[in-house]
Design an enzyme around this catalytic site. Structure first.
Site, PDB file in Angstrom:
ATOM      1  N   GLU A   1       0.909  -0.774  -0.010  1.00 11.36           N
ATOM      2  CA  GLU A   1       0.038   0.147   0.305  1.00 11.36           C
ATOM      3  C   GLU A   1       0.579   1.236  -0.152  1.00 11.36           C
ATOM      4  O   GLU A   1       0.571   2.045   0.510  1.00 11.36           O
ATOM      5  CB  GLU A   1      -0.942   0.025   0.536  1.00 11.36           C
ATOM      6  CG  GLU A   1      -1.939  -1.318   1.090  1.00 11.36           C
ATOM      7  CD  GLU A   1      -2.643  -1.953   2.577  1.00 11.36           C
ATOM      8  OE1 GLU A   1      -2.558  -0.250   3.162  1.00 11.36           O
ATOM      9  OE2 GLU A   1      -3.859  -2.520   2.217  1.00 11.36           O
TER      10      GLU A   1
ATOM     11  N   GLU B   1      -6.196 -10.839  -1.489  1.00 11.37           N
ATOM     12  CA  GLU B   1      -6.988 -11.302  -0.218  1.00 11.37           C
ATOM     13  C   GLU B   1      -8.265 -10.816  -0.479  1.00 11.37           C
ATOM     14  O   GLU B   1      -9.042  -9.346   0.155  1.00 11.37           O
ATOM     15  CB  GLU B   1      -6.582  -9.609   0.647  1.00 11.37           C
ATOM     16  CG  GLU B   1      -5.117  -8.986   1.471  1.00 11.37           C
ATOM     17  CD  GLU B   1      -4.544  -8.234   2.287  1.00 11.37           C
ATOM     18  OE1 GLU B   1      -5.619  -6.674   2.069  1.00 11.37           O
ATOM     19  OE2 GLU B   1      -3.391  -7.983   2.467  1.00 11.37           O
TER      20      GLU B   1
HETATM   21  O1  G3I Z   1      -3.089  -7.029  18.795  1.00 11.84           O
HETATM   22  C1  G3I Z   1      -4.070  -6.970  19.816  1.00 11.84           C
HETATM   23  C2  G3I Z   1      -5.106  -7.493  20.671  1.00 11.84           C
HETATM   24  O2  G3I Z   1      -3.005  -7.064  21.478  1.00 11.84           O
HETATM   25  C3  G3I Z   1      -5.418  -6.840  21.710  1.00 11.84           C
HETATM   26  O3  G3I Z   1      -5.978  -7.368  22.628  1.00 11.84           O
HETATM   27  C4  G3I Z   1      -6.786  -6.793  20.171  1.00 11.84           C
HETATM   28  C5  G3I Z   1      -7.631  -5.742  20.645  1.00 11.84           C
HETATM   29  O4  G3I Z   1      -8.458  -4.586  19.959  1.00 11.84           O
HETATM   30  O5  G3I Z   1      -6.321  -5.749  19.103  1.00 11.84           O
HETATM   31  C6  G3I Z   1      -5.041  -6.686  18.204  1.00 11.84           C
HETATM   32  O6  G3I Z   1      -4.756  -5.767  17.307  1.00 11.84           O
HETATM   33  C7  G3I Z   1      -5.891  -5.897  16.055  1.00 11.84           C
HETATM   34  C8  G3I Z   1      -4.744  -7.241  14.909  1.00 11.84           C
HETATM   35  O7  G3I Z   1      -5.732  -6.865  14.315  1.00 11.84           O
HETATM   36  C9  G3I Z   1      -4.758  -8.147  15.856  1.00 11.84           C
HETATM   37  O8  G3I Z   1      -6.058  -8.650  15.822  1.00 11.84           O
HETATM   38  C10 G3I Z   1      -5.783  -4.873  16.124  1.00 11.84           C
HETATM   39  O9  G3I Z   1      -6.160  -3.788  16.899  1.00 11.84           O
HETATM   40  C11 G3I Z   1      -6.407  -4.588  14.826  1.00 11.84           C
HETATM   41  O10 G3I Z   1      -6.493  -3.472  14.099  1.00 11.84           O
HETATM   42  C12 G3I Z   1      -6.323  -5.478  13.281  1.00 11.84           C
HETATM   43  O11 G3I Z   1      -6.231  -4.950  12.685  1.00 11.84           O
HETATM   44  C13 G3I Z   1      -5.694  -5.762  11.023  1.00 11.84           C
HETATM   45  C14 G3I Z   1      -6.106  -4.919  10.467  1.00 11.84           C
HETATM   46  O12 G3I Z   1      -5.693  -5.689   8.707  1.00 11.84           O
HETATM   47  C15 G3I Z   1      -4.716  -3.517  10.927  1.00 11.84           C
HETATM   48  O13 G3I Z   1      -4.838  -2.401   9.385  1.00 11.84           O
HETATM   49  C16 G3I Z   1      -7.019  -6.958  10.783  1.00 11.84           C
HETATM   50  O14 G3I Z   1      -6.637  -7.984  11.604  1.00 11.84           O
HETATM   51  C17 G3I Z   1      -5.791  -7.318   9.212  1.00 11.84           C
HETATM   52  O15 G3I Z   1      -6.801  -8.923   8.364  1.00 11.84           O
HETATM   53  C18 G3I Z   1      -5.415  -5.947   7.636  1.00 11.84           C
HETATM   54  O16 G3I Z   1      -5.159  -7.509   7.430  1.00 11.84           O
HETATM   55  C19 G3I Z   1      -4.882  -5.787   5.751  1.00 11.84           C
HETATM   56  C20 G3I Z   1      -3.748  -6.481   5.141  1.00 11.84           C
HETATM   57  O17 G3I Z   1      -2.234  -6.476   5.920  1.00 11.84           O
HETATM   58  C21 G3I Z   1      -3.251  -5.777   4.363  1.00 11.84           C
HETATM   59  N1  G3I Z   1      -4.332  -5.498   3.909  1.00 11.84           N
HETATM   60  C22 G3I Z   1      -5.820  -4.727   3.981  1.00 11.84           C
HETATM   61  C23 G3I Z   1      -6.191  -5.638   5.609  1.00 11.84           C
HETATM   62  C24 G3I Z   1      -7.463  -5.049   5.876  1.00 11.84           C
HETATM   63  O18 G3I Z   1      -7.364  -4.191   6.879  1.00 11.84           O
END
Ligand code: G3I
Length: 347
Positions: free
Chosen positions: A153, A259
């Site tokens: 990105e 994705e």
């Molecule tokens: O790890 C913490 C955890 O410690 C905490 O308790 C919890 C509470 O909210 O959050 C956890 O982190 C989360 C993480 O995913 C792991 O589960 C974040 O809040 C959350 O924002 C994060 O979201 C991820 C997102 O990327 C972040 O931008 C999604 O799971 C993941 O599927 C998503 O993937 C991205 C690709 O990498 C790139 N393209 C877009 C795609 C969708 O956004």
């Protein structure tokens, strides 16, 4: 194909959640009849503790992408101190079950560790950080990870460079440097640039191709482009997706549908999961598979869904809306979209 969908209320959830009875054959898995990989984004803890989930990954897919476990905040939470435990568990799962791993992602503006957000230093220091992270991670996984999303990105929808910390502190050459560092660390690995809205936003697609073509002309190893394809039942059109995928292939890059998910509720509000909506979702998955299968074999790499079941989707928590974008339902049962996709892949 007769599909029935009904609503059941799950004890621990306040809302009713949809359950489907899709009566198609799931034996052999999605990957059985195609020569490119069929992947899904996975989480190590789910693989370890959730039997239904790990069974589906084992049975239906032959490639896995770590959804979060290989990102910089997970792997280098403290400067210079790398944490590979969970990522290594995922590698063990992949090796034991003969799944290929698609590494995701070495450089991104999101999910960077706190220390890096706070870091202030010269361009040289930023390049050193970039080099150390990429080389340490790629060397750690070695031949267990044969492909990487090196840069994720880096462009805005209008084709301009995204002003990430990397861009601001190094300049646009951070992209080239990242590919060169990854290649040095594992000369055998396939290296990808990955982004969203590549099909929907023509200027973005053009800017990415212009930049990557220039790198390739200068001998920088860029092998493929990941079209994320977080799409909806309405948008973008089949022709836009087809044009973008063919253009990327014509430019000599591997194409990764990296994705894939198909939102049924892109505008928010309540969801009525009618047969019409489920059929629209199925049609979109079928369109994607048909487009992918039409690409020249030498440009095919993998078709990857962003999660296994609707329970795993990033969309509800990220956008704060109800949605059911994936192939399996909350009970890990196949949805109509699974059956339709499986049939298309098998043709
Ligand atoms: O790890 C913490 C955890 O410690 C905490 O308790 C919890 C509470 O909210 O959050 C956890 O982190 C989360 C993480 O995913 C792991 O589960 C974040 O809040 C959350 O924002 C994060 O979201 C991820 C997102 O990327 C972040 O931008 C999604 O799971 C993941 O599927 C998503 O993937 C991205 C690709 O990498 C790139 N393209 C877009 C795609 C969708 O956004």
């Amino acid at each position: 194909m007769p599909f029935r969908s009904l609503l059941i209320c799950v004890a621990l959830l306040t809302a009713c959640v949809p359950e489907y009875n899709s009566d198609c054959n799931t034996e052999g898995g999605l990957y059985e009849n195609v020569d490119f990989k069929i992947g899904t984004a996975v989480a190590p803890l789910e693989l370890k503790f959730n039997q239904s989930y790990s069974n589906l990954v084992k049975d239906q897919f032959n490639q896995i992408t770590p959804g979060n476990a290989f990102k910089p905040d997970a792997l280098q939470p403290i400067q210079g101190s790398f944490s590979f435990n969970q990522a290594d568990e995922l590698v063990t799962f992949a090796l034991e079950n003969h799944k290929q791993i698609h590494g995701h992602c070495l450089v991104w503006h999101n999910q960077i560790p706190f220390w890096l957000k706070e870091f202030s230093g010269s361009k040289e220091q930023w390049v050193t950080i970039l080099e150390k992270h990429i080389k340490t991670v790629v060397r750690h996984f070695g031949e267990n990870v044969k492909a990487w999303d090196v840069v994720n990105e880096a462009f805005e929808d209008d084709g301009s460079y995204r002003e990430t910390i990397w861009y601001k502190n190094i300049g646009k050459e951070y992209i080239q440097l990242a590919f060169e560092f990854a290649h040095k660390a594992n000369p055998n690995a396939l290296l990808f640039y990955n982004d969203y809205n590549i099909a929907a936003k023509t200027k973005k697609c053009e800017a990415i191709l212009e930049h990557l073509n220039e790198l390739v002309e200068n001998g920088v190893p860029v092998h493929g482009i990941g079209m994320q394809l977080h799409i909806s039942i309405n948008y973008p059109s089949e022709s836009k997706i087809e044009t973008a995928a063919k253009t990327i292939a014509n430019n000599g890059f591997l194409v990764h549908f990296s994705e894939v998910d198909v939102s049924v509720n892109p505008n928010g509000g309540g969801v009525n999961l009618s047969d019409r909506i489920l059929n629209r979702q199925s049609e979109k998955y079928v369109q994607l598979a048909e487009i992918y299968k039409m690409l020249p074999v030498e440009n095919q790499y993998a078709f990857t869904t962003w999660g296994v079941s609707d329970l795993d989707s990033w969309i509800p928590s990220y956008f704060g809306r109800e949605d059911y974008p994936l192939l399996f339902d909350y009970n890990y049962e196949p949805k109509p979209a699974y059956c339709a996709l499986n049939e298309t892949l098998g043709q």
